[in-house]
Each structure stands twice: as structure tokens, then as C-alpha cells.
Design an enzyme around this catalytic site. Structure first.
Site, short mmCIF file in Angstrom:
data_model
loop_
_atom_site.label_atom_id
_atom_site.label_comp_id
_atom_site.label_asym_id
_atom_site.label_seq_id
_atom_site.Cartn_x
_atom_site.Cartn_y
_atom_site.Cartn_z
N CYS A 161 -15.04 12.30 2.06
CA CYS A 161 -14.36 11.67 0.81
C CYS A 161 -13.42 12.88 0.42
CB CYS A 161 -15.23 11.36 -0.28
SG CYS A 161 -16.59 10.11 0.38
N GLU A 212 -7.52 11.06 -3.19
CA GLU A 212 -7.89 10.46 -4.70
C GLU A 212 -6.63 9.48 -4.85
OE1 GLU A 212 -10.38 14.33 -6.13
OE2 GLU A 212 -8.65 13.86 -7.23
N SER A 258 -1.73 12.63 0.49
CA SER A 258 -1.14 13.64 1.28
C SER A 258 -1.12 15.17 0.56
CB SER A 258 0.46 13.46 1.75
OG SER A 258 0.36 12.26 2.36
N THR A 266 0.03 11.39 6.82
CA THR A 266 1.08 10.57 7.34
C THR A 266 2.11 11.18 8.44
OG1 THR A 266 2.58 11.36 5.51
CG2 THR A 266 0.92 9.77 4.91
N GLN A 295 14.75 -8.53 32.77
CA GLN A 295 14.90 -7.01 32.44
C GLN A 295 14.55 -6.91 30.87
OE1 GLN A 295 18.42 -4.95 33.16
NE2 GLN A 295 18.59 -5.40 35.53
N GLY A 342 6.27 -16.45 19.70
CA GLY A 342 5.40 -17.12 18.61
C GLY A 342 3.89 -17.06 18.75
N THR A 352 -13.53 5.74 3.92
CA THR A 352 -14.19 5.27 5.16
C THR A 352 -15.77 5.09 4.91
OG1 THR A 352 -12.29 5.56 6.75
CG2 THR A 352 -14.57 4.83 7.74
N GLU A 373 -5.49 10.45 7.69
CA GLU A 373 -5.49 11.67 7.97
C GLU A 373 -4.22 12.41 8.15
OE1 GLU A 373 -8.55 12.88 10.54
OE2 GLU A 373 -9.66 11.07 10.56
N ALA A 395 -3.90 11.87 -5.04
CA ALA A 395 -3.91 13.05 -4.23
C ALA A 395 -4.35 12.66 -2.90
CB ALA A 395 -5.03 14.01 -4.55
#
Length: 403
Positions: free
Chosen positions: A127, A130, A135, A385, A298, A360, A163, A383, A133
Site C-alpha cells: 500500500c 494515496e 506518481s 505511469t 497487406q 466488429g 491490490t 507502478e 499521492a
């Protein structure tokens, strides 16, 4: 002096073993758990039964001499499905924090509890982020205060995007002890199960990796024994003294963990990208339009060529970073960040092109590339950017304080 990019027989065996589990157990369950948006405990238990989810497997592959052991495992698992794989392997981030900064006594006591047993598997959680907070790890507001009279740490704050947050047996929490020192005044703390004042906040409903539990955790006057600061209080205070004297000290808590795990995150992204490429290739060799296989055009063939090249290039960068980390080579040019950046952006590109090739069909949930595309995006965010990775790399190669 010989040079080879071939995997050893032991690594080939591990790769094939994990690939078989991903094929037989993970893939058939992927769509169901994505829709349920729940932690797939039965599949975690299956992984524990075969020895894939275990402290021993993590330790063996982390110590594998080429540095490719865990990378091979992560690629194959995420080739199966990103959400389920993260549920099974997400404990690795907390385990890496504990193994990287903990004392032998802390590792011996808490690593087994993170994994539990075959009959009753558990998970761990790291953990750091936040609400204000992500990056900017220097902006962490969660506070840890040492209560000398009781030899306890008192923690207060809210963590987000964790996680396994709230469902983990053991949480590793990054907190600020000396806020005036910014990120250098931070430490990591072990939160044991059933600690009063510690609980789960909101669980997030996500765009992708939906089988993986992501939530807030709240610390309200959480009291833990003084010995549960990662690495020990004496070592931490020695580091703080060096910082106050203007001397060099080891990196701060959150970034030290992320630096160790970036090649693994790159391997996750490679697994998702490879899965999408392989599905799109198979589709292009079967689907017919205008009287011929679409792979003969192609417009499609060139897409497949670019997809395959990006997957292989990303894997090579990931393997290089893993080898360097295992063999004590410094990331002088931010090679860990390079691997994570290129692999994560390759995953987004390849899964997007896979949908385009399927047309589609690719946009429907009947075909797995739609889920792979949703899953891929997170790799450019968590983890660190892509923007942060570019900042780290550019600072490393120029030596300039780029902002």
C-alpha cells in the site's frame, strides 16, 4: 566467451508448466471472473495446490541465476488472463518489499503468512498510493509516529488503489515518519492481520483486470509493535541521520520496491500483448473476406508484423532488465523503466490492433481481445505511469533535473 538467448532446460520446464496451468485453468475461467469482478479464490487455491502460488516458487524463481525466472512465470500467467494472474501473483509486490527491505526475522515471520497454506491460501498487499499521492510519492500524507513509552508505531491515513487491499492477510504500508524530509523520511510498516483501526474502504470497479481486487485501506490510530518497521527502527534512524547530515542514503521506501518490480510488470504486459497477437494471427489465418483469408491483405499482414515486432522487442528489454537486476548491474540508463515503458505501451498498441483485425467481433465480449484491451491499459498507469518512466529515463540519460 559464449552468448546465448536460449532459455535453460530448467526455465523451459517452468515456462511449459506455467503455460499448461494458464491454458487449462486460467483461460477457461477468465470471462466468468471478469464479469463477476471478484477475487477468484478457487483458482488461487488450484495454483497453490500445484505449487505455482507458493513462497517457495517465488523464492526459487527470484533467485534463478539469469534473472529470467519470475519474468517467464509472469509472462505465461498474464498470457492466460491478466485479472486472474494479478490475483494469484499480486502478493509478489508485497513480498518484494518485505524481501528487499526486511530483516531475516521479519521475512521468516511474515512471508509465510502472506501466502498461507495449500488448504487455506492467503494474499499480501503493498500500500503506497494515496488519493493525493500517486506518481508523486513524496506527497504521501499517511503518518507514522513512534510511541516510545509503549514501543509502538501509531499510523493514520488512507491508502488507495491497493491490490488486495483489505482482503490481504499481511499489508505493507508506506508512511511518512519525518514529513519535512519528503520521500527520504518515509518507511514501510508491516500490518498484521486483524489489527484494530485498520480496514478496507471502498472497493473500486475498474475498466480492466476486474478479477483482481483493488481497494482503499484506512488506518485510524493503528498501533503496531515497534519491531514492525521494515528493516528495523535502528537501521531506519541511522539512515535518517545520514540524510540530515547531507550524506547519501538508500532510496526511499516506495520507489525502492517499484524499481525491483518494474521488469516483472513489463513481463505481465508482454504476456497480454502476446496473447492478443496470437489470437489475432489465428483469426487472420481463418477469417475470409473478398474470397481470401484476411491475412493475405497487406492491411492486415503489416499490422501483424508490427505487433509481433513490438512484442519481441518488449520481451528483450524486459529480459535485459531482469538479467541486470539479478546480476548486480546498475540501471545507469534506467533500464528497468525502459522495459516497463516499452512493454506497457506495446500491450496497449497490440491489443488495440487485435480488435481492429477482428473488426466488429473484436469489439464484443464473445472474443477475448476486448478483455485483453481493457486489461492492457493499466500497465501504462500503475507502478509508475508512462510519463513517470519517461521522466526517469530522461533524467538518467541527460543527467539534468528534468521536470
Amino acid at each position: 566467451m559464449s552468448f546465448s538467448l536460449e532459455l535453460s532446460p530448467d526455465l523451459l520446464h517452468i515456462r511449459d508448466w506455467v503455460h499448461e496451468f494458464a491454458t487449462d485453468v486460467i483461460r477457461p475461467a477468465a470471462a466468468e471472473w471478469d464479469e463477476r469482478e471478484e477475487t477468484p479464490w478457487p483458482i488461487i487455491q488450484e495454483a497453490a495446490k500445484v505449487g505455482l502460488y507458493s513462497m517457495e516458487m517465488f523464492a526459487e524463481q527470484s533467485a534463478e541465476p539469469t534473472g529470467l525466472g519470475m519474468l517467464v512465470v509472469f509472462e505465461e500467467m498474464f498470457w492466460g488472463d491478466a485479472g486472474i494472474a494479478l490475483s494469484i501473483l499480486g502478493t509478489g509486490l508485497a513480498a518484494a518489499a518485505l524481501a528487499g527491505g526486511g530483516t531475516p526475522e521479519q521475512m521468516g515471520e511474515w512471508l509465510p503468512q502472506m501466502f498461507g497454506t495449500v488448504d487455506d491460501p492467503k494474499v499480501g498487499s503493498f500500500c503506497s498510493s494515496e488519493p493525493g499521492a500517486g506518481s508523486d510519492v513524496g506527497a504521501i500524507l499517511t503518518r507514522a509516529r513512534y510511541d516510545e513509552a509503549n514501543d509502538e508505531w501509531v499510523l493514520n491515513g488512507t491508502k488507495t488503489w491497493a491490490t488486495n487491499g483489505g482482503i490481504a492477510e499481511v499489508h505493507i504500508v508506506v508512511a511518512s515518519v519525518y514529513p519535512e524530509l519528503g520521500s527520504r523520511g518515509q518507511a514501510s510498516f508491516i500490518i498484521p492481520p486483524n489489527t484494530p483501526g485498520f480496514g478496507q474502504g471502498q472497493k473500486f470497479l475498474k475498466h480492466g483486470i476486474r478479477a483482481s481486487h483493488t481497494a482503499e485501506v484506512v488506518l485510524d490510530d493503528v498501533r503496531i509493535p515497534g519491531r514492525l518497521i521494515l528493516g528495523g527502527r535502528e537501521k531506519f534512524e541511522e539512515r535518517i541521520a545520514r540524510v540530515r547530515e547531507g550524506k547519501k542514503a538508500a532510496g526511499q521506501a516506495a520507489m525502492a520496491t517499484f524499481e525491483r518490480t518494474r521488469p516483472s510488470v513489463g513481463a505481465m504486459a508482454v504476456g497480454v500483448a502476446r496473447a492478443a497477437y496470437e489470437y489475432a494471427l489465428g483469426y487472420a489465418l481463418q477469417r475470409e473476406q473478398f474470397g481470401r483469408k484476411i491475412g493475405e491483405f497487406q492491411a492486415i499482414a503489416f499490422k501483424l508484423a508490427d505487433m509481433k515486432a513490438r512484442v519481441d522487442a518488449a520481451r528483450l528489454l524486459v529480459w535485459r532488465a531482469g538479467w541486470m537486476a539479478r546480476n548486480g548491474k546498475l540501471f545507469e540508463n534506467a533500464e528497468g523503466s525502459m522495459a516497463k515503458l516499452v512493454a506497457s505501451e506495446a500491450a496497449v498498441y497490440v491489443t488495440d490492433e487485435a480488435i481492429q483485425i477482428l473488426g466488429g467481433n473484436g469489439y464484443t465480449r464473445e472474443y477475448p481481445v476486448e478483455r485483453m484491451h481493457r486489461d492492457a491499459k493499466i500497465f501504462t498507469i500503475f507502478e509508475g505511469t508512462s510519463e513517470i518512466q519517461r521522466l526517469v529515463i530522461s533524467r538518467a540519460i541527460t543527467g539534468l533535473p528534468i521536470r
